[in-house]
Design a protein around this motif. Structure first.
Motif, short mmCIF file in Angstrom:
data_model
loop_
_atom_site.label_atom_id
_atom_site.label_comp_id
_atom_site.label_asym_id
_atom_site.label_seq_id
_atom_site.Cartn_x
_atom_site.Cartn_y
_atom_site.Cartn_z
N ASN A 1 -39.90 7.49 -30.69
CA ASN A 1 -39.54 6.19 -31.26
C ASN A 1 -38.08 6.16 -31.70
O ASN A 1 -37.38 5.15 -31.53
CB ASN A 1 -40.46 5.84 -32.43
CG ASN A 1 -41.87 5.51 -31.98
OD1 ASN A 1 -42.09 5.18 -30.82
ND2 ASN A 1 -42.82 5.58 -32.89
N ASP A 2 -37.62 7.26 -32.28
CA ASP A 2 -36.23 7.34 -32.70
C ASP A 2 -35.31 7.26 -31.49
O ASP A 2 -34.27 6.59 -31.52
CB ASP A 2 -35.99 8.64 -33.47
CG ASP A 2 -34.55 8.77 -33.94
OD1 ASP A 2 -34.13 7.98 -34.80
OD2 ASP A 2 -33.83 9.66 -33.43
N SER B 1 -35.21 3.71 -30.21
CA SER B 1 -34.46 2.79 -31.08
C SER B 1 -32.97 2.84 -30.81
O SER B 1 -32.24 1.90 -31.13
CB SER B 1 -34.72 3.14 -32.55
OG SER B 1 -34.12 4.38 -32.89
N ASN C 1 -31.71 0.59 -27.04
CA ASN C 1 -31.53 -0.87 -26.95
C ASN C 1 -32.04 -1.44 -25.62
O ASN C 1 -31.47 -2.38 -25.06
CB ASN C 1 -30.05 -1.25 -27.12
CG ASN C 1 -29.53 -0.90 -28.50
OD1 ASN C 1 -30.22 -1.08 -29.49
ND2 ASN C 1 -28.32 -0.38 -28.56
#
Length: 293
Positions: free
Chosen positions: A47-48, A51, A54
């Motif tokens: 998830n990091d 993020s 983009n």
């Protein structure tokens, strides 16, 4: 616009290398998605990673797969780095420490000042009306240029530029003297150029030659055409809002650093104390024609 410094990206990866090189393997929180030689890659890591990509909503699934494979590849490299004790290289240690310092400073500043409020409609309209050169009265410059090493920009070449208004004649002179160069054409609006450069260009006549220095290279430039290219308020609004938010953030950060400096004890060791700027730096724009050399 933001851009990612490759040195920072490398330093950030080095932080990961050090954590992986620890003799004690810590269990990462979150559901595991893959196991690479005993090291888990988790949902939180993925998830990091996503993020930071983009990726548009329509490409999320493809981006997810690509990010996971990238994490696996990175973990393989981290494992090899641990085997070869890369984390003990003094240059790596220094890069990690720098990355850590930058991350902590940025995290503190984000916590301290947060995200600046969106500017009001009145603020946007005021900026628009106060800067007509960027919007209502914006100009567009079509230019031709010769790019060459700065060391080749000598008095003899400037004298040639003083005598002619033709970039082709300057190119012929450079050919005759076996000076290597490149030709280019560019088109820029006043809002894309530094204000001082845009003002200088407006003061020049079409066909006039001038020099722009950029370190070890210089551009011999002539203006082929100047035309009006106005921008309406509604079209300019997103750009102005983005600029004003960034400006407020920069000002808040500068105020916070100023506050911290005022309460800190700072001693320069074996270094001259900083002095106030004696004057504005010389402009990068120089002309090879009479009156602007």
């Amino acid at each position: 616009m933001k851009h990612i410094n490759p040195n920072m990206a490398c330093a950030g990866m080095l932080v990961i290398l050090v954590s992986a090189c620890s003799s004690k393997v810590e269990q990462k929180p979150g559901q595991a998605l893959a196991n690479v030689n005993g090291e888990e890659i988790t949902v939180l890591q993925l998830n990091d990673e996503l993020s930071r990509s983009n990726a548009p909503a329509t490409q999320q699934e493809a981006a997810r797969k690509q990010a996971l494979e990238a994490l696996i590849d990175r973990q393989l490299l981290i494992g090899e780095a641990a085997k070869e004790k890369v984390d003990r290289d003094p240059r790596v240690v220094q890069a990690i420490e720098r990355a850590r310092s930058v991350i902590l400073a940025q995290a503190y500043m984000q916590k301290r000042i947060g995200t600046p409020a969106k500017p009001s409609a009145a603020e946007v309209e005021a900026y628009y009306s106060q800067n007509p050169q960027f919007f209502a009265q914006r100009k567009h410059f079509d230019m031709r240029e010769i790019i060459l090493p700065t060391r080749e920009v000598n008095d003899e070449l400037k004298a040639v530029m003083d005598k002619t208004r033709s970039l082709d004649e300057v190119a012929a002179w450079l050919d005759q003297h076996k000076v290597k160069y490149q030709k280019a054409q560019l088109s820029r609006s006043g809002s894309e150029l530094p204000p001082e450069l845009s003002a200088k260009l407006l003061a020049l006549a079409k066909g006039q030659l001038f020099i722009v220095r950029e370190g070890e290279r210089s551009m011999l430039v002539t203006i082929a055409d100047i035309r009006s290219s106005p921008v309406e308020l509604d079209a300019a609004r997103p750009q102005i809002e983005q600029y004003l938010v960034a400006k407020k953030g920069k000002e808040s950060a500068e105020e916070e650093v100023k506050r911290l400096r005022a309460s800190a004890k700072i001693a320069y060791i074996n270094q001259p104390s900083p002095v106030a700027d004696a004057g504005a730096p010389a402009t990068a724009l120089e002309r090879g024609v009479a009156g602007l050399k």
